[in-house]
Design an enzyme around this catalytic site. Sequence first.
Site, PDB file in Angstrom:
ATOM      1  N   GLY A   1       0.813  -1.217   0.000  1.00  0.00           N
ATOM      2  CA  GLY A   1       0.000   0.000   0.000  1.00  0.00           C
ATOM      3  C   GLY A   1       0.848   1.269   0.000  1.00  0.00           C
ATOM      4  N   GLY A   2       2.139   1.155   0.326  1.00  0.00           N
ATOM      5  CA  GLY A   2       3.050   2.295   0.276  1.00  0.00           C
ATOM      6  C   GLY A   2       2.941   3.283   1.437  1.00  0.00           C
TER       7      GLY A   2
ATOM      8  N   ASP B   1       4.315   3.163   4.435  1.00  0.00           N
ATOM      9  CA  ASP B   1       5.414   3.135   5.397  1.00  0.00           C
ATOM     10  C   ASP B   1       5.786   4.553   5.841  1.00  0.00           C
ATOM     11  OD1 ASP B   1       7.905   0.892   5.979  1.00  0.00           O
ATOM     12  OD2 ASP B   1       8.275   3.007   6.387  1.00  0.00           O
TER      13      ASP B   1
ATOM     14  N   CYS C   1      -7.662   3.110   7.956  1.00  0.00           N
ATOM     15  CA  CYS C   1      -7.422   3.878   6.736  1.00  0.00           C
ATOM     16  C   CYS C   1      -7.614   2.940   5.538  1.00  0.00           C
ATOM     17  CB  CYS C   1      -5.996   4.428   6.763  1.00  0.00           C
ATOM     18  SG  CYS C   1      -5.533   5.228   5.239  1.00  0.00           S
TER      19      CYS C   1
ATOM     20  N   GLY D   1      -2.326  -1.158   2.538  1.00  0.00           N
ATOM     21  CA  GLY D   1      -2.183  -2.445   1.854  1.00  0.00           C
ATOM     22  C   GLY D   1      -2.118  -3.570   2.883  1.00  0.00           C
TER      23      GLY D   1
ATOM     24  N   TYR E   1      -3.855  -2.783  13.719  1.00  0.00           N
ATOM     25  CA  TYR E   1      -4.889  -2.578  14.737  1.00  0.00           C
ATOM     26  C   TYR E   1      -5.987  -1.699  14.146  1.00  0.00           C
ATOM     27  CZ  TYR E   1      -4.244   2.362  15.520  1.00  0.00           C
ATOM     28  OH  TYR E   1      -4.244   3.711  15.331  1.00  0.00           O
TER      29      TYR E   1
ATOM     30  N   ASN F   1       4.257  -0.848  13.271  1.00  0.00           N
ATOM     31  CA  ASN F   1       3.605  -0.328  12.064  1.00  0.00           C
ATOM     32  C   ASN F   1       3.772   1.188  11.938  1.00  0.00           C
ATOM     33  OD1 ASN F   1       2.670  -2.105  10.176  1.00  0.00           O
ATOM     34  ND2 ASN F   1       0.598  -2.271  11.004  1.00  0.00           N
ATOM     35  N   TYR F   2       4.211   1.833  13.022  1.00  0.00           N
ATOM     36  CA  TYR F   2       4.489   3.266  12.967  1.00  0.00           C
ATOM     37  C   TYR F   2       6.006   3.454  12.929  1.00  0.00           C
ATOM     38  CZ  TYR F   2      -0.402   4.233  14.292  1.00  0.00           C
ATOM     39  OH  TYR F   2      -1.776   4.331  14.337  1.00  0.00           O
TER      40      TYR F   2
HETATM   41  C1  LIG Z   1      -2.848   7.369   6.906  1.00  0.00           C
HETATM   42  C2  LIG Z   1      -2.362   6.163   7.665  1.00  0.00           C
HETATM   43  C3  LIG Z   1      -3.228   5.505   8.525  1.00  0.00           C
HETATM   44  C4  LIG Z   1      -2.815   4.386   9.228  1.00  0.00           C
HETATM   45  N1  LIG Z   1      -3.687   3.726  10.065  1.00  0.00           N
HETATM   46  C5  LIG Z   1      -3.293   2.595  10.690  1.00  0.00           C
HETATM   47  C6  LIG Z   1      -4.200   1.842  11.503  1.00  0.00           C
HETATM   48  O1  LIG Z   1      -5.361   2.189  11.656  1.00  0.00           O
HETATM   49  N2  LIG Z   1      -3.749   0.703  12.096  1.00  0.00           N
HETATM   50  C7  LIG Z   1      -2.465   0.270  11.925  1.00  0.00           C
HETATM   51  O2  LIG Z   1      -2.109  -0.782  12.459  1.00  0.00           O
HETATM   52  N3  LIG Z   1      -1.592   0.972  11.187  1.00  0.00           N
HETATM   53  C8  LIG Z   1      -1.980   2.101  10.554  1.00  0.00           C
HETATM   54  N4  LIG Z   1      -1.080   2.779   9.769  1.00  0.00           N
HETATM   55  C9  LIG Z   1       0.279   2.246   9.614  1.00  0.00           C
HETATM   56  C10 LIG Z   1       0.289   1.149   8.558  1.00  0.00           C
HETATM   57  O3  LIG Z   1      -0.303  -0.025   9.068  1.00  0.00           O
HETATM   58  C11 LIG Z   1       1.735   0.849   8.149  1.00  0.00           C
HETATM   59  O4  LIG Z   1       2.279   1.976   7.542  1.00  0.00           O
HETATM   60  C12 LIG Z   1       1.787  -0.359   7.219  1.00  0.00           C
HETATM   61  O5  LIG Z   1       3.105  -0.827   7.181  1.00  0.00           O
HETATM   62  C13 LIG Z   1       1.321   0.007   5.837  1.00  0.00           C
HETATM   63  O6  LIG Z   1       1.283  -1.092   4.987  1.00  0.00           O
HETATM   64  P1  LIG Z   1       1.304  -0.817   3.404  1.00  0.00           P
HETATM   65  O7  LIG Z   1       1.283  -2.119   2.718  1.00  0.00           O
HETATM   66  O8  LIG Z   1       0.244   0.183   3.063  1.00  0.00           O
HETATM   67  O9  LIG Z   1       2.680  -0.050   3.260  1.00  0.00           O
HETATM   68  P2  LIG Z   1       4.070  -0.356   2.494  1.00  0.00           P
HETATM   69  O10 LIG Z   1       4.784   0.949   2.590  1.00  0.00           O
HETATM   70  O11 LIG Z   1       3.817  -0.905   1.141  1.00  0.00           O
HETATM   71  O12 LIG Z   1       4.752  -1.432   3.360  1.00  0.00           O
HETATM   72  C14 LIG Z   1       5.117  -1.226   4.705  1.00  0.00           C
HETATM   73  C15 LIG Z   1       6.199  -2.220   5.110  1.00  0.00           C
HETATM   74  O13 LIG Z   1       5.779  -3.549   4.857  1.00  0.00           O
HETATM   75  C16 LIG Z   1       6.610  -4.153   3.866  1.00  0.00           C
HETATM   76  N5  LIG Z   1       5.754  -4.876   2.919  1.00  0.00           N
HETATM   77  C17 LIG Z   1       4.737  -4.351   2.187  1.00  0.00           C
HETATM   78  N6  LIG Z   1       4.180  -5.300   1.439  1.00  0.00           N
HETATM   79  C18 LIG Z   1       4.842  -6.445   1.687  1.00  0.00           C
HETATM   80  C19 LIG Z   1       4.723  -7.762   1.196  1.00  0.00           C
HETATM   81  N7  LIG Z   1       3.803  -8.094   0.292  1.00  0.00           N
HETATM   82  N8  LIG Z   1       5.587  -8.692   1.645  1.00  0.00           N
HETATM   83  C20 LIG Z   1       6.552  -8.380   2.549  1.00  0.00           C
HETATM   84  N9  LIG Z   1       6.693  -7.128   3.060  1.00  0.00           N
HETATM   85  C21 LIG Z   1       5.854  -6.166   2.624  1.00  0.00           C
HETATM   86  C22 LIG Z   1       7.329  -3.013   3.202  1.00  0.00           C
HETATM   87  O14 LIG Z   1       8.537  -3.415   2.612  1.00  0.00           O
HETATM   88  C23 LIG Z   1       7.509  -2.052   4.342  1.00  0.00           C
HETATM   89  O15 LIG Z   1       8.571  -2.472   5.171  1.00  0.00           O
HETATM   90  C24 LIG Z   1      -1.484   3.925   9.072  1.00  0.00           C
HETATM   91  C25 LIG Z   1      -0.625   4.586   8.202  1.00  0.00           C
HETATM   92  C26 LIG Z   1      -1.041   5.705   7.505  1.00  0.00           C
HETATM   93  C27 LIG Z   1      -0.094   6.401   6.587  1.00  0.00           C
END
Ligand SMILES: Cc1cc2nc3c(=O)[nH]c(=O)nc-3n(C[C@H](O)[C@H](O)[C@H](O)COP(=O)(O)OP(=O)(O)OC[C@H]3O[C@@H](n4cnc5c(N)ncnc54)[C@H](O)[C@@H]3O)c2cc1C
Length: 538
Positions: free
Chosen positions: A121-122, A124, A185, A189, A199, A479-480
Amino acid sequence: MATSSSSSLLFLLLSTQLALTIVLLLQSFLSHANLDAYFLACLSNNTWTNPSAPISVTGALYTSDNSSFSDILNLHIHNKRFNRPNTPKPIAIITAFHESHVQAVVICSKASHFQLRIQSGGHDFEGFSFVSDVPFVLLDMYNLKSVDVNIQNGTALVEAGATLGQLYYRVAQNSHVHAVAAGVCPSLGTGGHFSGGGYGNLMRKYGLSVDNIIDAKIVDVNGDILDRKLMGEDLFWAIRGGGGASFGVILSWTIKLVAVPPLVTVFKVNRTLEQGVIDIVYKWQQVAPKLDRDLFIRLQHEVHHKTVQVTFIGEFLGRIDRLLRLMKKSFPELGLTKSDCFELPWVNSTLFYAEQPIGTPAETLLFEAKYPAQYYFKSKSDYVKNVISKEGLQSIWKKFIDSEIIIMQWNPYGGRMWEIPTSATPFPHRAGTLFKILYYIIWLQDGEYVTNRNLNVSRSMYEFMTPFVSKSPREAFFNYRDRDIGANSSNGTTNVDAARIYGAKFFRQNFDTLMQVKTRVDPQNFFRYEQSIPPHKF
Ligand SMILES: Cc1cc2nc3c(=O)[nH]c(=O)nc-3n(C[C@H](O)[C@H](O)[C@H](O)COP(=O)(O)OP(=O)(O)OC[C@H]3O[C@@H](n4cnc5c(N)ncnc54)[C@H](O)[C@@H]3O)c2cc1C
Ligand SMILES: *[C@@H]1O[C@H](CO)[C@@H](O)[C@H](O)[C@H]1NC(C)=O
Ligand SMILES: *[C@@H]1O[C@H](CO)[C@@H](O)[C@H](O)[C@H]1NC(C)=O
Ligand SMILES: *[C@@H]1O[C@H](CO)[C@@H](O)[C@H](O)[C@H]1NC(C)=O
Ligand SMILES: *[C@@H]1O[C@H](CO)[C@@H](O)[C@H](O)[C@H]1NC(C)=O
Ligand SMILES: *[C@@H]1O[C@H](CO)[C@@H](O)[C@H](O)[C@H]1NC(C)=O
Ligand SMILES: *[C@@H]1O[C@H](CO)[C@@H](O)[C@H](O)[C@H]1NC(C)=O
Ligand SMILES: *[C@@H]1O[C@H](CO)[C@@H](O)[C@H](O)[C@H]1NC(C)=O
Ligand SMILES: *[C@@H]1O[C@H](CO)[C@@H](O)[C@H](O)[C@H]1NC(C)=O
């Protein structure tokens, strides 16, 4: 004469130096170019990929000379802090359409000695999923986003690139009494969000996303596809909270759906210092983690007109009447009334939490936001284990008002969160945690001064909070991601020493177990980033 000969000597020295530099530069350029070529040849080698869907013909490969390269890269960057002209860019982006593409990318990145960054989802917080300061390949999982709901079994099979919004919508299409325990949110991803804990407002009743995962499929460091049975219980444990990107590429999850009533109740009310918010928040700390687990009340603190405004955002798994009876008994200080409350299906409540107005169609969950994002942000986290006194709250708010731009979210734990043992998953912040704090600062105008000032403000607030939050270690939510709490910095500590610093904060005693798993499955440390889990010998 003397002057002229010494200057020509100097010139000779300089030009030798210059020539040497040019040769060195050229060498490094050539070896990169060679590696690029090797990487591309490797990718197109059909032995790695499904011959019916090779990367080269499916349009999954974007090299830096492709005119769409920037658009594809920008698609999932949610923080402009990591999207500046001087931000390092990948040598190639692969938007995998097929599991075999993921296998090929792992094998070929490893063979070419490129680092691999994995993005779902990007979101990070530190851009670790799409930026590295060494030559790297970006694997974008965005196109692998199928969701398969099985109501008879009460499960869903969801690919890593699916967003929470897509997952929530597909579940609701099948049932109004099933839900997913995950974040608030919709654009997160599942690849990153689930593997980092996950969470949301159902956690007091059902725990985290990772507490409801029953199977997973990953591509390991050898390019093999493993499910729970093949990867072993230790690795299956590690990817449920220890972060996928230290262990492999998550392809999909099988999750257990959780039960919700056909209608849930939501509310959002705010109170200021003038309205006695000190007493209300003081009481909230004591009751919010102990309330009926059907009820979750988040606090959001903001500065408005030089005073603190606290918004209480609630999700209740039941109807208004029962909620009001419960609030009257346990938390009358808030003064919640019937007109503050709205009943709606669970899926609509996910939009309410995403700050959409009541009545927003659930289909909105399927829309992709328009990127690149227009803002910069910095976040940090803390855990609170002891009730903060009224004097403490007053001092925190004074500091908070001075900072002007910080926003804080306080999320209560308790209920199911306190029952799950600390070692059940890598996520360690369980029994005894009253609530978690998220601090964040958002800004729209870039500049070195603004960035430094905002980073300073967030660090200063964090420093100020020291006496009120967990200690030894000061815990943080994985996750933060937050670089400030330690990364593999070059200050003389080895990677393992540095990792122990952030590892203890994110995982407490589970960090050692994570390192053991890492040592077994990826001893050469191929899957790595600035806050990853290192194997023992690194
Ligand atoms: C606006 C916002 C709201 C949020 N709200 C919440 C919330 O309610 N609860 C909560 O728990 N967190 C929340 N977060 C934090 C969020 O859970 C983390 O940022 C999470 O890592 C995002 O996952 P992503 O796949 O979107 O991000 P990415 O940036 O794609 O990935 C995050 C990390 O996971 C790794 N990763 C991603 N995909 C894979 C894969 N397929 N296999 C192995 N590794 C992978 C990446 O390399 C990176 O280290 C929030 C963040 C934002 C920006
Ligand atoms: C392509 O595959 C063949 C057969 O497995 C292998 O010998 C060769 O090294 C591969 N080439 C690249 C560039 O990976
Ligand atoms: C860019 O890459 C995509 C995906 O591989 C491909 O479809 C497209 O033709 C490329 N465009 C250019 C201009 O090379
Ligand atoms: C549903 O559960 C049964 C029994 O556990 C299992 O055999 C089947 O594979 C499951 N179906 C799906 C789609 O998960
Ligand atoms: C606070 O609540 C009032 C009354 O419900 C509302 O009008 C106002 O917009 C809210 N303020 C914020 C910043 O949400
Ligand atoms: C919930 O979503 C449905 C489906 O889009 C929509 O028709 C309905 O108006 C929404 N209800 C509320 C109360 O938001
Ligand atoms: C940020 O803090 C550093 C260290 O305390 C200080 O040197 C710098 O001037 C501050 N920058 C801004 C813009 O506040
Ligand atoms: C190295 O950096 C980490 C955090 O990045 C810090 O905690 C540690 O104290 C530093 N060690 C030294 C020797 O400076
Ligand atoms: C920190 O880790 C990243 C990712 O592995 C790597 O690129 C970087 O070189 C490391 N830095 C140091 C100082 O070890």
